[in-house]
Design an enzyme around this catalytic site. Structure first.
Site, short mmCIF file in Angstrom:
data_model
loop_
_atom_site.label_atom_id
_atom_site.label_comp_id
_atom_site.label_asym_id
_atom_site.label_seq_id
_atom_site.Cartn_x
_atom_site.Cartn_y
_atom_site.Cartn_z
CE LYS A 182 -3.63 1.68 2.65
NZ LYS A 182 -4.79 1.55 4.14
CB SER A 238 -7.46 3.04 2.60
OG SER A 238 -7.59 3.09 3.83
CB SER A 253 -8.64 0.30 5.37
OG SER A 253 -8.89 1.78 5.68
#
Ligand code: GLN
Length: 502
Positions: free
Chosen positions: A80, A155, A179
């Site tokens: 990420k 996310s 997330s």
């Protein structure tokens, strides 16, 4: 060897170690998949192709010299884009960090590399990890590989989507309020948020520091066990990481837990939950029962979700989270001012305050601004006690409920989100509806607990339905074993989207 992309990370590492597949071959396979599918998915902010091929070549050389490759030797993984890497940029999908080059690599990423992983690139997220759909990215919207009109969740939407699309063998995400788990559920992959303190946060760009935790997104539970074991452990660089031995999560994984007691939090099975998800999770409970587990009802009163006659949801946990997380975010994001970090305005400025405010106004997106304002408000003098201190008390009550529930059961089984993946644009006009996508995940972060999302089944419209297993602190091994029991007993082995199989 054909079918490289169908192998789990564990099987791929074994094939590479045995010389059946080269690390270069595996990496090229994934880079080709990225090239082919990215136009439809947009999971990556940056693909580090050259660097990945260099690493892969060095792995192949190690093998030729009969040197050990590590448990992830040659396995291509994505991370990420809020995890610092000295290669490529670390943008947090924010325009304010669009050119940020991190001076060091996050401990969790370094540990993956030390275990032989090949880092493929950096994945898209909601700006600074604030969101549940990846639509808040400052750059682009990632699409769900199961249905490209739908969001991948967020996310960590880029990390979930790239694994589901077969663009990476596994990925890392971060979870502040859901997330990792919610995008895993939306994309039909496994996502694991370890106990707060289990994995070092050094090099994870902070959102809500008392809630943030790094974890893996993988195609199955054994891969989640492997990656968790690799990234876990104490790090002197993060004082909140715990000096506790890391168990061998893979060692006992295949052994079912005897007399497993599974609690269903009654508050989570209300009319707020889509009927199909409710049914899928109860079916999962039946599968556990057939495998010898005991199913019982437990209560988490302070995580209750209310749904009024108009379908409006409310929850103490959501309210509490959006005070604690915003307060911490407003403080953490103060450093992006164009001087200490981040984009600096090119406009002519009057003074330093003007420079700060113009730089921040240009660099941050709307949702991030909203949250900084909320957080600053609740921390301001006169409101601090009414909001922030009160939220801390509610946080304690939420944690106490979990402690009580775990006196009766070993793990909790519950939904990940109230719905399956929603359409792109469906919730963007109403931030509150978006916040409510986290009603089943955020209390876990408030209590600092480990929780895993795994596929439970498919909806009628062929979308993945996730389920969540929550355990007491440092019960990662128990959760993984319980998840593996379901994975083996159900027909949900190696659940992949059409796209990953194409
Ligand atoms: N959706 C939640 C939020 O917007 C959780 C995000 C996260 O876990 N990073 O804050």
């Amino acid at each position: 060897m054909s079918g490289i992309a169908e192998l789990s990370a564990i099987d791929l590492a074994a094939a590479i170690a045995a010389g059946q597949v080269g690390a270069v071959e595996a990496t090229q396979t994934y880079l080709d998949a990225i090239e082919k599918r990215e136009p439809r998915i947009d999971a990556f902010n940056e693909v580090l192709a050259e660097r990945a091929m260099d690493t892969a070549r060095s792995i192949d050389t190690r093998r030729q010299n009969a040197r050990p490759l590590g448990p992830l030797g040659g396995v291509p993984v994505a991370v990420k884009d809020n995890l610092c890497t000295t290669d490529g940029k670390t943008t947090c999908s924010s325009r304010i960090l669009a050119d940020f080059q991190a001076p060091y690599t996050a401990t969790a990423v370094q540990k993956l590399e030390d275990a032989g992983a090949v880092i493929l690139g950096k994945t898209n997220l909601d700006e600074f990890a604030m969101g549940s759909s990846t639509e808040n990215s400052g750059f682009k919207v990632t699409r769900n590989p199961w249905d490209t009109d739908r969001v991948p969740g967020g996310s960590s939407g880029g990390s979930a989507a790239c694994v589901a699309a077969g663009e990476a063998a596994a990925a890392l995400g971060s979870d502040t309020g859901g997330s990792i788990r919610q995008p895993a559920a939306f994309c039909g992959v496994v996502g694991f948020k370890p106990t707060y303190g289990r994995v070092s946060r050094l090099g994870l760009v902070a959102y809500g520091s008392s809630l943030d935790q790094i974890g893996p997104l993988t195609v199955d539970v054994p891969d989640a066990a492997l990656l968790t074991g690799v990234i876990a452990g104490h790090d002197p660089g993060d004082s909140t990481s715990v000096a506790k031995d890391v168990p061998d999560y893979l060692g006992q994984l295949e052994t079912p837990i005897e007399n497993l007691r599974i609690g269903l939090p009654v508050e989570f099975y209300s009319n707020a939950l889509e009927a199909e998800i409710n049914a899928a999770i109860h079916k999962a409970a039946d599968i556990y029962k057939a495998a010898g587990a005991t199913i019982l009802d437990v209560s988490l009163p302070h995580s209750r979700i209310d749904c009024d006659a108009h379908g409006n949801l409310s929850s103490y946990a959501v309210a509490c989270y959006y005070i604690v997380a915003m307060a911490e975010a407003s403080s953490n994001l103060a450093r992006y001012d164009g001087v200490h970090y981040g984009h600096r305005t090119a406009e002519k400025v009057d003074d330093i305050i003007d420079l700060y405010s113009r730089s921040r106004a240009e660099g941050f997106g709307q949702e991030v601004k909203r949250r900084i304002m909320l957080g600053t408000y609740t921390l301001s003098s006169g409101y601090y006690d009414a909001y922030y201190n009160k939220a801390l008390k509610v946080r304690r009550l939420i944690k106490n409920d979990f402690d009580k529930a775990f006196e009766q059961c070993d793990v909790l089984l519950c939904p990940v989100g109230p719905t399956t993946a929603f359409k792109i644009g469906e919730k963007t006009d109403d931030p509150l509806t978006m916040y409510l996508a986290d009603i089943y995940t955020i209390s876990v972060n408030l209590a600092g607990l480990p929780a895993l999302a795994l596929p439970a089944g498919l909806s009628e419209s062929n979308l993945p339905i996730g389920m969540q297993l929550i355990g007491p602190v440092f019960s990662e091994d128990r959760i993984l074993r319980a998840a593996r029991m379901y994975e083996k007993a159900s027909d949900i082995t190696r659940f992949r989207s059409e796209m990953a199989r194409a």
